[in-house]
Design a protein around this motif. Sequence first.
Motif, PDB file in Angstrom:
ATOM      1  N   PRO A  82      33.756  51.510 -58.652  1.00  0.00           N
ATOM      2  CA  PRO A  82      35.115  52.437 -59.122  1.00  0.00           C
ATOM      3  C   PRO A  82      36.250  51.590 -58.811  1.00  0.00           C
ATOM      4  N   LYS A  83      37.296  51.995 -59.226  1.00  0.00           N
ATOM      5  CA  LYS A  83      38.791  51.409 -59.310  1.00  0.00           C
ATOM      6  C   LYS A  83      39.682  52.530 -59.420  1.00  0.00           C
ATOM      7  N   TYR A  84      40.474  52.734 -58.002  1.00  0.00           N
ATOM      8  CA  TYR A  84      41.082  53.749 -58.004  1.00  0.00           C
ATOM      9  C   TYR A  84      42.199  54.095 -59.013  1.00  0.00           C
ATOM     10  N   SER A  85      42.288  55.009 -59.702  1.00  0.00           N
ATOM     11  CA  SER A  85      43.219  55.378 -60.831  1.00  0.00           C
ATOM     12  C   SER A  85      44.038  56.569 -61.013  1.00  0.00           C
ATOM     13  N   ASP A  86      45.276  56.372 -61.224  1.00  0.00           N
ATOM     14  CA  ASP A  86      45.951  57.527 -60.975  1.00  0.00           C
ATOM     15  C   ASP A  86      46.151  58.224 -62.445  1.00  0.00           C
ATOM     16  N   PHE A  87      45.504  57.401 -63.629  1.00  0.00           N
ATOM     17  CA  PHE A  87      45.475  57.992 -64.724  1.00  0.00           C
ATOM     18  C   PHE A  87      44.228  58.897 -64.856  1.00  0.00           C
ATOM     19  N   SER A  88      43.195  58.563 -64.115  1.00  0.00           N
ATOM     20  CA  SER A  88      42.035  59.712 -63.906  1.00  0.00           C
ATOM     21  C   SER A  88      42.616  61.049 -63.533  1.00  0.00           C
ATOM     22  N   PHE A  89      43.375  61.064 -62.547  1.00  0.00           N
ATOM     23  CA  PHE A  89      43.810  62.219 -62.149  1.00  0.00           C
ATOM     24  C   PHE A  89      45.170  62.902 -62.671  1.00  0.00           C
ATOM     25  N   MET A  90      45.618  62.336 -63.535  1.00  0.00           N
ATOM     26  CA  MET A  90      46.649  62.831 -64.666  1.00  0.00           C
ATOM     27  C   MET A  90      45.888  63.504 -65.522  1.00  0.00           C
ATOM     28  N   ALA A  91      44.796  62.875 -65.969  1.00  0.00           N
ATOM     29  CA  ALA A  91      44.040  63.619 -67.097  1.00  0.00           C
ATOM     30  C   ALA A  91      43.427  65.049 -66.531  1.00  0.00           C
ATOM     31  N   LEU A  92      42.909  64.781 -65.139  1.00  0.00           N
ATOM     32  CA  LEU A  92      42.220  66.007 -64.674  1.00  0.00           C
ATOM     33  C   LEU A  92      43.358  67.059 -64.498  1.00  0.00           C
ATOM     34  N   GLY A  93      44.567  66.786 -64.333  1.00  0.00           N
ATOM     35  CA  GLY A  93      45.688  67.793 -64.129  1.00  0.00           C
ATOM     36  C   GLY A  93      45.801  68.353 -65.691  1.00  0.00           C
ATOM     37  N   PHE A  94      45.855  67.539 -66.542  1.00  0.00           N
ATOM     38  CA  PHE A  94      45.876  68.039 -68.000  1.00  0.00           C
ATOM     39  C   PHE A  94      44.575  68.996 -68.611  1.00  0.00           C
ATOM     40  N   ILE A  95      43.583  68.429 -67.768  1.00  0.00           N
ATOM     41  CA  ILE A  95      42.552  69.545 -68.027  1.00  0.00           C
ATOM     42  C   ILE A  95      42.422  70.952 -67.689  1.00  0.00           C
ATOM     43  N   VAL A  96      43.046  70.872 -66.380  1.00  0.00           N
ATOM     44  CA  VAL A  96      43.270  72.129 -65.657  1.00  0.00           C
ATOM     45  C   VAL A  96      44.505  72.889 -66.537  1.00  0.00           C
ATOM     46  N   GLU A  97      45.389  72.445 -67.184  1.00  0.00           N
ATOM     47  CA  GLU A  97      46.133  73.016 -67.917  1.00  0.00           C
ATOM     48  C   GLU A  97      45.746  73.666 -68.971  1.00  0.00           C
ATOM     49  N   ALA A  98      44.716  72.693 -69.658  1.00  0.00           N
ATOM     50  CA  ALA A  98      44.094  72.927 -71.002  1.00  0.00           C
ATOM     51  C   ALA A  98      43.212  74.205 -70.830  1.00  0.00           C
ATOM     52  N   VAL A  99      42.484  74.154 -69.928  1.00  0.00           N
ATOM     53  CA  VAL A  99      41.495  75.163 -69.568  1.00  0.00           C
ATOM     54  C   VAL A  99      42.119  76.561 -69.221  1.00  0.00           C
ATOM     55  N   SER A 100      43.008  76.296 -68.297  1.00  0.00           N
ATOM     56  CA  SER A 100      43.602  77.631 -67.665  1.00  0.00           C
ATOM     57  C   SER A 100      44.670  78.089 -68.631  1.00  0.00           C
ATOM     58  N   GLY A 101      45.333  77.499 -69.503  1.00  0.00           N
ATOM     59  CA  GLY A 101      46.578  77.772 -70.142  1.00  0.00           C
ATOM     60  C   GLY A 101      47.602  78.248 -69.382  1.00  0.00           C
ATOM     61  N   GLN A 102      47.723  77.570 -68.001  1.00  0.00           N
ATOM     62  CA  GLN A 102      48.746  77.576 -67.220  1.00  0.00           C
ATOM     63  C   GLN A 102      49.261  76.088 -66.691  1.00  0.00           C
ATOM     64  N   ASP A 103      50.880  75.931 -66.422  1.00  0.00           N
ATOM     65  CA  ASP A 103      51.037  74.780 -65.866  1.00  0.00           C
ATOM     66  C   ASP A 103      50.212  74.537 -64.605  1.00  0.00           C
ATOM     67  N   MET A 104      49.999  73.154 -64.208  1.00  0.00           N
ATOM     68  CA  MET A 104      49.286  72.819 -63.031  1.00  0.00           C
ATOM     69  C   MET A 104      50.145  73.419 -61.865  1.00  0.00           C
ATOM     70  N   ASP A 105      51.111  73.643 -61.722  1.00  0.00           N
ATOM     71  CA  ASP A 105      51.774  74.062 -60.585  1.00  0.00           C
ATOM     72  C   ASP A 105      51.445  75.697 -60.435  1.00  0.00           C
ATOM     73  N   VAL A 106      51.433  76.339 -61.357  1.00  0.00           N
ATOM     74  CA  VAL A 106      51.333  77.787 -61.520  1.00  0.00           C
ATOM     75  C   VAL A 106      50.071  78.187 -61.275  1.00  0.00           C
ATOM     76  N   PHE A 107      48.955  77.328 -61.911  1.00  0.00           N
ATOM     77  CA  PHE A 107      47.453  77.504 -61.723  1.00  0.00           C
ATOM     78  C   PHE A 107      47.089  77.536 -59.910  1.00  0.00           C
ATOM     79  N   ALA A 108      47.538  76.394 -59.508  1.00  0.00           N
ATOM     80  CA  ALA A 108      47.604  76.158 -58.123  1.00  0.00           C
ATOM     81  C   ALA A 108      47.907  77.210 -57.167  1.00  0.00           C
ATOM     82  N   LYS A 109      49.258  77.506 -57.688  1.00  0.00           N
ATOM     83  CA  LYS A 109      49.800  78.583 -56.653  1.00  0.00           C
ATOM     84  C   LYS A 109      49.115  79.870 -56.691  1.00  0.00           C
ATOM     85  N   GLU A 110      48.785  80.261 -57.954  1.00  0.00           N
ATOM     86  CA  GLU A 110      48.114  81.705 -58.223  1.00  0.00           C
ATOM     87  C   GLU A 110      46.524  81.606 -57.810  1.00  0.00           C
TER      88      GLU A 110
END
Length: 398
Positions: free
Chosen positions: A141-169
Amino acid sequence: KDGEIIFEKAYGYAHYYDANYTAEGSTYANPVYTETENPREMTTDTIFDLASVTKVMATTQSIMILVDRGLVNVNDPVAKYLPGFEVNGKGNITVAQLLTHSSGLPQWEATFLYCKNKAEQLEYLKNLKLVDTFKTDGSEPKYSDFSFMALGFIVEAVSGQDMDVFAKENIYGPLGMTSTTYNPLENGFTKDQIAATSLGNPYEYRMVDEINYPGVGYNCEKDAEAFASFDGWRKHTLIGEVNDGNAGMGGQGIAGHAGLFSTAKDLAILLQTMLNGGEYNGVRLYSQETVDLFTTRHTTYQENHTDKNGNPALSEEFGYGFKLDQSWMGATATEAVYGHDGFAGTTVFVDPENDYIFVCLSNKMQAGFRTATSNSYYNTNSWLSWNMNQAVKDALGI
């Protein structure tokens, strides 16, 4: 330990230095540090820029919830959730490969040179090419910020909420984590409550300045023209603004790899939730099975692995999101111990075998570079974590 806070203490200063750019020899890449008129002391309630601890305290937690609810399958291709991601040979990359840093995505690029908001960053991400020399089978494995950028966008796409809003709620609000947020200055907190970090972004400036600072970080030769014309550098002490340039200058403060702010007490709540099997004070985020899935090793240990110079080295070990059995977790750490560290000086981990949680938050970048010519900040993460954690464990007889 065993659900009780056994040690809690604040040291040093939350804000000690500012930059003096008028001083002789002061430059953006190497500012002269000047003591503030009234240095502000640290308290146990000080809020910190968590840097990459965001990866496990925001993004991984959100993915865990979505997996537990059956809304995300880690074996699905990323393109199922982010249409367009499949270009440039990325069609078979899975969510699991993002979580284990085995996607083959680049480790880091200066997106802030090209992107002014999250929408532009998502397009930048979709158009990335895989790195040919990276293995995607989990063996290296090669530690990648881009991998977690992508995961953040997956959270937003699936939840329909911005990352910060989903995590807070779905995480911080239900658990009563009242001091955990992205963009704290926009969410009711003041600078007096937050630890200062760096004097702008001098380290990332060095990373992309291939003429004066070649060899710092990753190769950014392709960005020479964009770097020469970029005028977005922050020339002030960062307090309540995420230090990470891609999150702060390119992503409006919100990203899957960095951007979260919190206190040690709040993080202890979330870590205790995991230690409890996903539940805290009657609030359940996810099941014990989901905790086990994410904290079990999913990369392949290579006993004879070598680095690029042929020297013996070990592959980093990952669960889903979490680092496992790292040296900074202390002498008693086993593969069962999971956590993460962050560039700004932050470290968290859980030792389920000893029913033990450790949180160490610092603002190491206030100390500046080692020397006027050094390319690195003081490496306080490992030193503080190892010594403080070991001292507490020795006192406990662990």
